[in-house]
Design an enzyme around this catalytic site. Structure first.
Site, short mmCIF file in Angstrom:
data_model
loop_
_atom_site.label_atom_id
_atom_site.label_comp_id
_atom_site.label_asym_id
_atom_site.label_seq_id
_atom_site.Cartn_x
_atom_site.Cartn_y
_atom_site.Cartn_z
N LYS A 68 1.11 4.02 2.02
CA LYS A 68 1.72 4.03 2.96
C LYS A 68 3.02 4.43 3.40
O LYS A 68 3.68 4.75 4.23
CB LYS A 68 1.67 2.41 3.46
CG LYS A 68 0.50 1.51 3.79
CD LYS A 68 0.69 0.47 3.15
CE LYS A 68 -0.87 0.09 3.10
NZ LYS A 68 -1.68 -2.19 3.29
N TYR A 245 4.20 -6.31 -1.24
CA TYR A 245 3.56 -7.61 -0.59
C TYR A 245 4.28 -8.94 -0.08
O TYR A 245 6.06 -8.20 -0.40
CB TYR A 245 2.65 -8.04 -1.38
CG TYR A 245 1.59 -7.09 -1.76
CD1 TYR A 245 1.21 -5.95 -0.82
CD2 TYR A 245 1.19 -6.92 -3.04
CE1 TYR A 245 -0.26 -5.38 -0.59
CE2 TYR A 245 0.43 -5.87 -3.21
CZ TYR A 245 0.03 -4.53 -2.25
OH TYR A 245 -1.51 -3.55 -2.35
N1 GLU Z 1 -6.82 0.72 1.05
C1 GLU Z 1 -6.31 -1.09 0.65
C2 GLU Z 1 -7.16 -1.81 2.50
O1 GLU Z 1 -6.28 -1.65 3.01
C3 GLU Z 1 -5.03 -0.79 0.42
C4 GLU Z 1 -4.29 -1.98 0.44
C5 GLU Z 1 -3.31 -2.49 -0.91
O2 GLU Z 1 -2.70 -1.10 -1.56
O3 GLU Z 1 -2.31 -3.07 -0.36
O4 GLU Z 1 -7.41 -3.46 1.92
#
Ligand code: GLU
Length: 309
Positions: A68, A245
């Site tokens: 991201k 997070y």
């Molecule tokens: N591909 C995962 C999703 O979109 C990435 C989530 C993550 O790594 O936080 O759920």
């Protein structure tokens, strides 16, 4: 200044590895559930090209949410910050990464930041190109440049596994489409997003990418400015405010470096002007961060006083 040998790093890895048994690998993407929870690896990349590493260094893992930050850098370069921040916000949420709640309850249905799934899906939507294949290649080639590894590619099994089960992400996309923030068809976008998340590498490559962010967008190995300074700064700021997070605040207090984690257990760290860090440890804590990886970074930060604050 920082770690000075593989042996030193090795002792940190073995100390931190004990914590892996308290965590659990992510299972909501079935292919990720097959990771070995005891794996733990770290690499540290210095601007002079020196790299120290320890643990299961050759193991490859998928970037997941770490992608991201990189996708954000690409769209900021392509489209400029006004365009991007008209469509995605700059504030932390306090909600889980895949939550839909704020989209519905905020006055403007624009995702709060690019590190939660809703925001990341909007960022992926903004990647330029004439087809899904072309857009994916642009991102993949940017990642190859950042990592200095021309062989970087994606794991088909993980991409397929997430594509088949990503119903919550589809729901986020349809919500955003209803509010005209996403304007393309959702299935091709899901294909692009799941491939993006499934881009894989080892922690040496990840540390090298972290180094570019640490050096304000310059790859010190070849002297090239790969990411403009202002874009690198925006990305690092998001890493601090929402890269880990809902534990980003605690991480900032205890460890204090810009970092981004993913559900595969990867963590990319950028210690400004000093070095890049790549960590892999698939056993996660309840918030979704690598449990042994966090311990490892805590040990390092304490020993070398890495906090930027
Ligand atoms: N591909 C995962 C999703 O979109 C990435 C989530 C993550 O790594 O936080 O759920």
């Amino acid at each position: 200044m920082g770690c000075e040998s593989n042996e030193e790093l090795n002792s940190f890895v073995e100390e931190a590895r004990k914590y892996a048994e308290k965590g659990k690998v992510a299972e909501y993407i079935p292919a990720l559930g097959r990771a070995n929870p005891c794996d733990l690896a770290i690499a540290i990349y210095y601007p002079n090209g020196t790299c120290y590493s320890a643990g299961d260094v050759e193991k490859k893992f998928t970037l997941q949410s770490i992608s991201k930050v990189i996708a954000l850098a690409l769209v900021l370069i392509d489209r400029g910050r006004d365009y991007v921040f008209e469509r995605v916000g700059m504030e932390p949420t306090g909600d889980p990464f895949n939550s839909i709640i704020k989209l519905e309850t905020m006055a403007v249905a624009k995702p709060l930041n690019p590190m939660i799934n809703a925001g990341a899906l909007v960022v992926t939507h903004m990647i330029k190109g004439n087809s899904i294949g072309e857009r994916f290649e642009r991102l993949a080639s940017f990642i190859r440049t950042l990592s200095g590894d021309p062989s970087v590619s994606y794991c088909e099994e993980v991409a397929q596994s997430e594509y088949e089960t990503a119903h919550l992400n589809r729901a986020l996309c349809y919500f955003l489409k209803a509010h005209q923030i996403i304007k393309e068809d959702i299935e091709p976008l899901m294909e692009l997003y799941t491939k993006q998340c499934a881009i894989e590498m080892n922690c040496l490559d990840l540390a090298r990418i972290g180094l570019v962010f640490a050096m304000d967008g310059v790859d010190p190995i070849n002297g090239k400015q790969i990411i403009p300074l202002d874009v690198a700064r925006i990305c690092k700021t998001f890493m601090v405010t929402c890269g880990m997070y809902n534990a980003s605040g605690e991480f900032a207090i205890k460890i204090g470096i810009p970092a981004k984690s993913g559900v595969s257990g990867g963590i990319m760290g950028a210690v400004p002007c000093k070095f890049g860090i790549g960590v892999f440890g698939p056993a996660l804590n309840e918030i979704g961060n690598s449990i042994a990886g966090i311990k490892l970074l805590e040990l390092l930060s304490e020993k070398y006083q890495l906090s930027i604050f």
